[in-house]
Design a protein around this motif. Structure first.
Motif, PDB file in Angstrom:
ATOM      1  N   MET A 198       0.840  -1.188   0.000  1.00 35.57           N
ATOM      2  CA  MET A 198       0.000   0.000   0.000  1.00 35.57           C
ATOM      3  C   MET A 198       0.887   1.254   0.000  1.00 35.57           C
ATOM      4  O   MET A 198       1.935   1.283   0.636  1.00 35.57           O
ATOM      5  N   SER A 199       0.466   2.304  -0.714  1.00 34.36           N
ATOM      6  CA  SER A 199       1.229   3.540  -0.760  1.00 34.36           C
ATOM      7  C   SER A 199       0.473   4.639  -0.018  1.00 34.36           C
ATOM      8  O   SER A 199      -0.759   4.693  -0.045  1.00 34.36           O
ATOM      9  N   THR A 200       1.221   5.505   0.621  1.00 37.78           N
ATOM     10  CA  THR A 200       0.607   6.587   1.380  1.00 37.78           C
ATOM     11  C   THR A 200       0.647   7.879   0.577  1.00 37.78           C
ATOM     12  O   THR A 200       1.470   8.071  -0.314  1.00 37.78           O
ATOM     13  N   LEU A 201      -0.278   8.758   0.915  1.00 36.11           N
ATOM     14  CA  LEU A 201      -0.357  10.080   0.299  1.00 36.11           C
ATOM     15  C   LEU A 201      -0.238  11.124   1.397  1.00 36.11           C
ATOM     16  O   LEU A 201      -0.962  11.079   2.392  1.00 36.11           O
ATOM     17  N   ARG A 202       0.665  12.043   1.196  1.00 38.14           N
ATOM     18  CA  ARG A 202       0.793  13.182   2.104  1.00 38.14           C
ATOM     19  C   ARG A 202      -0.037  14.310   1.518  1.00 38.14           C
ATOM     20  O   ARG A 202       0.180  14.725   0.374  1.00 38.14           O
ATOM     21  N   MET A 203      -1.006  14.781   2.290  1.00 40.50           N
ATOM     22  CA  MET A 203      -1.951  15.774   1.783  1.00 40.50           C
ATOM     23  C   MET A 203      -2.063  16.925   2.759  1.00 40.50           C
ATOM     24  O   MET A 203      -1.764  16.782   3.954  1.00 40.50           O
ATOM     25  N   ALA A 204      -2.508  18.081   2.259  1.00 37.75           N
ATOM     26  CA  ALA A 204      -2.541  19.264   3.110  1.00 37.75           C
ATOM     27  C   ALA A 204      -3.673  20.192   2.699  1.00 37.75           C
ATOM     28  O   ALA A 204      -4.031  20.277   1.514  1.00 37.75           O
ATOM     29  N   ALA A 205      -4.209  20.893   3.690  1.00 39.78           N
ATOM     30  CA  ALA A 205      -5.238  21.917   3.480  1.00 39.78           C
ATOM     31  C   ALA A 205      -4.768  23.213   4.115  1.00 39.78           C
ATOM     32  O   ALA A 205      -4.196  23.213   5.207  1.00 39.78           O
ATOM     33  N   VAL A 206      -5.037  24.319   3.454  1.00 40.08           N
ATOM     34  CA  VAL A 206      -4.508  25.621   3.849  1.00 40.08           C
ATOM     35  C   VAL A 206      -5.584  26.513   4.453  1.00 40.08           C
ATOM     36  O   VAL A 206      -6.725  26.551   3.980  1.00 40.08           O
ATOM     37  N   ALA A 207      -5.191  27.242   5.488  1.00 40.33           N
ATOM     38  CA  ALA A 207      -5.962  28.389   5.969  1.00 40.33           C
ATOM     39  C   ALA A 207      -5.064  29.604   5.802  1.00 40.33           C
ATOM     40  O   ALA A 207      -3.955  29.640   6.353  1.00 40.33           O
ATOM     41  N   ALA A 208      -5.517  30.589   5.007  1.00 39.24           N
ATOM     42  CA  ALA A 208      -4.686  31.760   4.740  1.00 39.24           C
ATOM     43  C   ALA A 208      -5.561  32.906   4.241  1.00 39.24           C
ATOM     44  O   ALA A 208      -6.663  32.675   3.718  1.00 39.24           O
ATOM     45  N   PRO A 209      -5.085  34.137   4.367  1.00 36.76           N
ATOM     46  CA  PRO A 209      -5.847  35.308   3.890  1.00 36.76           C
ATOM     47  C   PRO A 209      -5.516  35.627   2.431  1.00 36.76           C
ATOM     48  O   PRO A 209      -4.369  35.485   1.995  1.00 36.76           O
ATOM     49  N   PHE A 210      -6.525  36.077   1.685  1.00 38.35           N
ATOM     50  CA  PHE A 210      -6.334  36.499   0.303  1.00 38.35           C
ATOM     51  C   PHE A 210      -7.205  37.717   0.038  1.00 38.35           C
ATOM     52  O   PHE A 210      -8.237  37.907   0.680  1.00 38.35           O
ATOM     53  N   ASP A 211      -6.787  38.535  -0.936  1.00 40.66           N
ATOM     54  CA  ASP A 211      -7.519  39.774  -1.200  1.00 40.66           C
ATOM     55  C   ASP A 211      -7.497  40.091  -2.689  1.00 40.66           C
ATOM     56  O   ASP A 211      -7.192  39.228  -3.510  1.00 40.66           O
ATOM     57  N   ARG A 212      -7.799  41.350  -3.065  1.00 42.55           N
ATOM     58  CA  ARG A 212      -7.912  41.725  -4.471  1.00 42.55           C
ATOM     59  C   ARG A 212      -6.560  41.865  -5.182  1.00 42.55           C
ATOM     60  O   ARG A 212      -6.507  42.016  -6.388  1.00 42.55           O
ATOM     61  N   ASP A 213      -5.478  41.871  -4.433  1.00 43.53           N
ATOM     62  CA  ASP A 213      -4.151  41.989  -5.024  1.00 43.53           C
ATOM     63  C   ASP A 213      -3.754  40.638  -5.608  1.00 43.53           C
ATOM     64  O   ASP A 213      -3.190  39.780  -4.925  1.00 43.53           O
ATOM     65  N   CYS A 262      -9.107  32.135  -3.582  1.00 50.97           N
ATOM     66  CA  CYS A 262      -7.741  32.525  -3.215  1.00 50.97           C
ATOM     67  C   CYS A 262      -7.062  33.310  -4.328  1.00 50.97           C
ATOM     68  O   CYS A 262      -6.074  34.005  -4.069  1.00 50.97           O
ATOM     69  N   LEU A 263      -7.582  33.250  -5.551  1.00 49.60           N
ATOM     70  CA  LEU A 263      -7.046  34.060  -6.640  1.00 49.60           C
ATOM     71  C   LEU A 263      -7.946  35.282  -6.822  1.00 49.60           C
ATOM     72  O   LEU A 263      -8.925  35.257  -7.564  1.00 49.60           O
ATOM     73  N   GLY A 264      -7.648  36.326  -6.068  1.00 52.36           N
ATOM     74  CA  GLY A 264      -8.425  37.558  -6.197  1.00 52.36           C
ATOM     75  C   GLY A 264      -9.327  37.890  -5.040  1.00 52.36           C
ATOM     76  O   GLY A 264      -9.965  38.947  -5.021  1.00 52.36           O
ATOM     77  N   GLY A 265      -9.407  37.001  -4.047  1.00 54.16           N
ATOM     78  CA  GLY A 265     -10.206  37.298  -2.859  1.00 54.16           C
ATOM     79  C   GLY A 265     -11.694  37.039  -3.039  1.00 54.16           C
ATOM     80  O   GLY A 265     -12.208  36.943  -4.153  1.00 54.16           O
ATOM     81  N   TYR A 266     -12.377  36.936  -1.910  1.00 57.44           N
ATOM     82  CA  TYR A 266     -13.822  36.660  -1.888  1.00 57.44           C
ATOM     83  C   TYR A 266     -14.591  37.983  -1.945  1.00 57.44           C
ATOM     84  O   TYR A 266     -14.025  39.054  -2.185  1.00 57.44           O
ATOM     85  N   LEU A 267     -15.878  37.933  -1.697  1.00 55.84           N
ATOM     86  CA  LEU A 267     -16.710  39.133  -1.628  1.00 55.84           C
ATOM     87  C   LEU A 267     -16.461  39.855  -0.306  1.00 55.84           C
ATOM     88  O   LEU A 267     -16.211  39.213   0.713  1.00 55.84           O
ATOM     89  N   ALA A 268     -16.541  41.174  -0.334  1.00 52.66           N
ATOM     90  CA  ALA A 268     -16.307  41.950   0.885  1.00 52.66           C
ATOM     91  C   ALA A 268     -17.479  41.860   1.845  1.00 52.66           C
ATOM     92  O   ALA A 268     -17.331  42.115   3.047  1.00 52.66           O
ATOM     93  N   ASN A 269     -18.650  41.501   1.337  1.00 57.58           N
ATOM     94  CA  ASN A 269     -19.821  41.273   2.195  1.00 57.58           C
ATOM     95  C   ASN A 269     -20.796  40.384   1.441  1.00 57.58           C
ATOM     96  O   ASN A 269     -20.615  40.119   0.243  1.00 57.58           O
ATOM     97  N   LEU A 270     -21.816  39.926   2.147  1.00 62.57           N
ATOM     98  CA  LEU A 270     -22.824  39.059   1.536  1.00 62.57           C
ATOM     99  C   LEU A 270     -24.182  39.740   1.513  1.00 62.57           C
ATOM    100  O   LEU A 270     -25.230  39.100   1.606  1.00 62.57           O
ATOM    101  N   ASP A 271     -24.158  41.074   1.348  1.00 59.75           N
ATOM    102  CA  ASP A 271     -25.391  41.853   1.321  1.00 59.75           C
ATOM    103  C   ASP A 271     -25.862  42.156  -0.092  1.00 59.75           C
ATOM    104  O   ASP A 271     -26.895  42.792  -0.282  1.00 59.75           O
ATOM    105  N   GLY A 272     -25.085  41.764  -1.079  1.00 60.39           N
ATOM    106  CA  GLY A 272     -25.520  41.935  -2.462  1.00 60.39           C
ATOM    107  C   GLY A 272     -24.891  43.088  -3.204  1.00 60.39           C
ATOM    108  O   GLY A 272     -25.071  43.222  -4.408  1.00 60.39           O
ATOM    109  N   GLY A 273     -24.119  43.945  -2.523  1.00 59.63           N
ATOM    110  CA  GLY A 273     -23.564  45.108  -3.195  1.00 59.63           C
ATOM    111  C   GLY A 273     -22.059  45.113  -3.308  1.00 59.63           C
ATOM    112  O   GLY A 273     -21.474  46.133  -3.685  1.00 59.63           O
TER     113      GLY A 273
END
Length: 286
Positions: free
Chosen positions: A1-16, A45-56
């Protein structure tokens, strides 16, 4: 059997976008140095999320799945399998999407199906879930609110997904925020969904998330790797970081499903509302 090394990231991203690519490159380099073969980066993570979820809120830069930015991501991935969230432009529409790449190009792409609050003011919804083969196994991808719906992960598991990759920009509670994010009710829900989706489908689960603050949103971080028994193998808590775990995926699935197989033991005929959609039942109750 072969093992897999896997990873998940928590990090900040923005419009830059250039700054985001710098951060992505550093995270991939760190993961590669640690022997990681599969890396999950957050939603948007490429360009950041929405600044709010209010629709504007102004949305992130729109990218083509076949465009230069995704090719740049693939080049950074090289021999690794990397999943990353972005704003996809296709046929004159915008989608909240996640792409999976290696240095050879795009392996899979998923458009977020379930849209919370006013996210639909910016994005169109995707229309399905499909697993796909990669050099590290068969994957299924989801985005954030998708994981609140058991049918999403179940569809992927029934399509043969061995690993579920869920990328998020999951914030803390807006109506009753906790001073300590670790005690926030939305952080608790984020973790419960991750563990439940892994356990009920007996699959490996990677959960990446944004961290820090962007616009009105304070993200809960909480990146993690969960085994098919619902146990968290590695996690970042409420801080930025990389959750890394090593597992023989095939053996872990076989062990989890040996006696109680949640996919094998289903009785579809007993759940007719799932086959019809259950819209009338839902409307009648609510």
């Amino acid at each position: 059997m072969s093992t897999l090394r896997m990873a998940a990231v928590a990090a900040p991203f923005d419009r830059d976008l250039e700054g985001d690519f710098d951060r992505v490159a550093a995270l991939i380099a760190t993961a590669r140095a640690d022997g990681v073969g599969l890396l999950a980066l957050p939603e948007a993570c490429l360009g950041g999320y929405l600044a709010n979820l209010d629709g504007g809120a102004d949305g992130p830069p729109a990218l083509d799945v076949d465009g230069p930015e995704i090719k740049r991501l693939a080049a950074l991935a090289g021999d690794m399998v990397v999943a990353a969230g972005y704003c996809e432009h296709a046929d004159g529409r915008l989608y909240n999407s996640v792409v999976c790449v290696t240095g050879d190009g795009v392996l899979g792409n998923h458009r977020k199906v379930h849209q919370p609050l006013s996210e639909d003011a910016t994005y169109r919804a995707g229309d399905g879930f499909a697993a796909f083969d990669t050099p590290v196994g068969r994957l299924g991808m989801l985005i954030c609110y998708d994981k609140a719906f058991p049918e999403s992960a179940r569809s992927l598991a029934l399509d043969g997904a061995e690993i579920g990759v869920c990328v998020s920009a999951w914030p803390g509670s807006r109506t009753n925020p906790a001073a300590d994010l670790a005690q926030d009710r939305w952080k608790r829900r984020f973790d419960l969904f991750d563990q439940a989706r892994a356990l009920e489908n007996q699959i490996v689960w990677l959960s990446a998330n944004q961290s820090g603050v962007f616009g009105d949103l304070r993200f809960v971080a909480g990146a993690k790797v969960v085994d098919p028994g619902g146990e968290i193998l590695a996690g970042t808590g409420v801080a930025a970081g990389i959750a890394v775990a090593e597992l023989d995926v095939r053996q872990a699935l076989e062990t989890a499903r040996r006696s109680m197989g949640h996919l094998r033991d289903r009785r579809p005929a007993a759940y007719p509302a799932l086959a019809t959609g259950g819209e009338e039942l839902a409307a009648a109750r609510y």
